[in-house]
Design a protein around this motif. Sequence first.
Motif, PDB file in Angstrom:
ATOM      1  N   VAL A  29      54.274  61.017 -38.834  1.00  0.00           N
ATOM      2  CA  VAL A  29      54.138  61.502 -37.404  1.00  0.00           C
ATOM      3  C   VAL A  29      54.580  60.440 -36.742  1.00  0.00           C
ATOM      4  O   VAL A  29      54.505  59.198 -37.079  1.00  0.00           O
ATOM      5  N   LYS A  31      56.819  58.987 -32.788  1.00  0.00           N
ATOM      6  CA  LYS A  31      56.812  59.037 -31.370  1.00  0.00           C
ATOM      7  C   LYS A  31      58.219  59.533 -30.878  1.00  0.00           C
ATOM      8  O   LYS A  31      59.131  58.702 -31.380  1.00  0.00           O
ATOM      9  N   GLU A  78      54.314  63.385 -29.647  1.00  0.00           N
ATOM     10  CA  GLU A  78      53.897  62.824 -30.984  1.00  0.00           C
ATOM     11  C   GLU A  78      54.533  64.022 -31.858  1.00  0.00           C
ATOM     12  O   GLU A  78      54.185  65.133 -31.402  1.00  0.00           O
ATOM     13  N   LEU A  79      55.409  63.791 -32.874  1.00  0.00           N
ATOM     14  CA  LEU A  79      56.005  64.773 -33.518  1.00  0.00           C
ATOM     15  C   LEU A  79      55.728  64.566 -35.172  1.00  0.00           C
ATOM     16  O   LEU A  79      55.464  63.448 -35.426  1.00  0.00           O
ATOM     17  N   LYS A  80      55.861  65.710 -35.978  1.00  0.00           N
ATOM     18  CA  LYS A  80      55.639  65.513 -37.171  1.00  0.00           C
ATOM     19  C   LYS A  80      57.169  65.714 -37.815  1.00  0.00           C
ATOM     20  O   LYS A  80      57.702  66.618 -37.535  1.00  0.00           O
ATOM     21  N   LYS A  95      56.384  69.680 -32.954  1.00  0.00           N
ATOM     22  CA  LYS A  95      55.464  69.617 -32.121  1.00  0.00           C
ATOM     23  C   LYS A  95      54.286  70.500 -32.332  1.00  0.00           C
ATOM     24  O   LYS A  95      52.817  69.752 -32.086  1.00  0.00           O
ATOM     25  N   VAL A  98      51.679  68.954 -35.033  1.00  0.00           N
ATOM     26  CA  VAL A  98      50.695  67.469 -34.425  1.00  0.00           C
ATOM     27  C   VAL A  98      49.732  68.316 -33.506  1.00  0.00           C
ATOM     28  O   VAL A  98      48.330  67.853 -33.592  1.00  0.00           O
ATOM     29  N   ASP A  99      50.033  69.145 -32.554  1.00  0.00           N
ATOM     30  CA  ASP A  99      49.217  69.808 -31.715  1.00  0.00           C
ATOM     31  C   ASP A  99      48.149  70.425 -32.393  1.00  0.00           C
ATOM     32  O   ASP A  99      46.849  70.626 -32.108  1.00  0.00           O
ATOM     33  N   GLU A 101      46.683  70.097 -35.397  1.00  0.00           N
ATOM     34  CA  GLU A 101      45.979  69.248 -36.235  1.00  0.00           C
ATOM     35  C   GLU A 101      44.857  68.526 -34.888  1.00  0.00           C
ATOM     36  O   GLU A 101      43.568  68.621 -35.343  1.00  0.00           O
ATOM     37  N   GLN A 102      45.474  68.187 -33.974  1.00  0.00           N
ATOM     38  CA  GLN A 102      44.532  67.673 -32.604  1.00  0.00           C
ATOM     39  C   GLN A 102      43.714  68.481 -32.347  1.00  0.00           C
ATOM     40  O   GLN A 102      42.682  68.409 -31.670  1.00  0.00           O
TER      41      GLN A 102
END
Length: 408
Positions: A29, A31, A78-80, A95, A98-99, A101-102
């Motif tokens: 992950v 930035k 934040e990107l994977k 994107k 990450v979105d 998961e959060q």
Amino acid sequence: MSEEIKVQETAESADQDLSNVVAYKKGDVVKGKIVKIEDNQAIVDIGYKYDGIIPLKELSNVSLDNASEAVEIGQELELKVLSLDDNKEKLLLSKRAVDSEQSWTDLQAKLDAGTIIEAQVKDVVKGGLVVDVGLRGFVPASMVERHFVEDFADYKGRTLRLKVKELDREKNKVVLSQKDVLDEEFEASKKQLMGELKVGQQLDGTVQRLTQFGAFVDIGGIDGLVHISEMAWHHVQQPSEVVQEGDKVQVQVLKVDPENDRISLSIRATQPGPWQQAADKFQPGEIVTGTVKRLVSFGAFVEIAPGVEGLVHISQIAHRHIGTPHEVLKEGQDVSVKVLDFNPAEKRVSLSIKETEEAPEAPAKPERKSDRERGGSRGSHSNEPIPPRESLNLTLGERFGDKLSKFK
């Protein structure tokens, strides 16, 4: 400084820069900052040797037509890392991963707390709306509004206030509701308004719906019932005779029952009553036309104006003697009546039908017979003439002689 030294320093600087570059691998992950947006992708600077790419499908959990719908230049994210190929200088980022998961974590917390969130409608699909909550969220049609919505076409792009109804990570299922938010606000508003209502208070309202027994009227966010008996001063068979849905009406509060969420309203109480309207309309001695409304044993009730009924006593129905009003009248019949007495304050009218009609002529009386005729009739059974009075007395004396002398 010789050219040889300059080349050597440049090489050393390049080697130093490369040594400072962080090595990334799939799954990391990172930035980054959006530096360019194209139709089907966004270009990101993550501080690597070359820029990364976020494909359109990796920008959001909902379908997009253009990358600009999800990100803007200068935005930090934040990107994977999905894949990295230094030989081809190709770095793919996500994107959405990450979105997602959060979002699962955030949505679970909001579900537990009953928190209201805002989300934009991204698409209108069969059965409801698709919203972006970091995940693909679904709002069923029945959970969009408190009322029925036939066409959701114009909902795309709207921002809704939602509550999380259901989460199922294994099935990637997120169900949300705006109706729950609206219901809570409605209940709070209703409770406050009901606490402020006073019996006798007059309010403006809007007719929401009609039923067989009355009409529901919106008086500022809550509905009250106008029973059919409170719709007008005259008799009403169907509420549609008086109002239609959408009509603006004035109502008076009759009763407030917070425990049962009931408000009783009246339309007719805001209008002059029929007796008030008729106060200067009728005078004793006046002849008017009315309609027989009810027949009772002692007379008939006749309506001479909407909501104004007077009594025609049975003795005032006809010149001749009648046993019941049914012999002469029937309900619904139009009749002429004379106003004998009118008292609007006591809501009483005395009427007469027979005084609107000419009395029939009395039959001729038979002539009186003379004493002789009466005597002749009494002697009609004998051929002998009636003796004179003196002769009658003599006859009695002769017959009762001694017996009469005893009483002298």
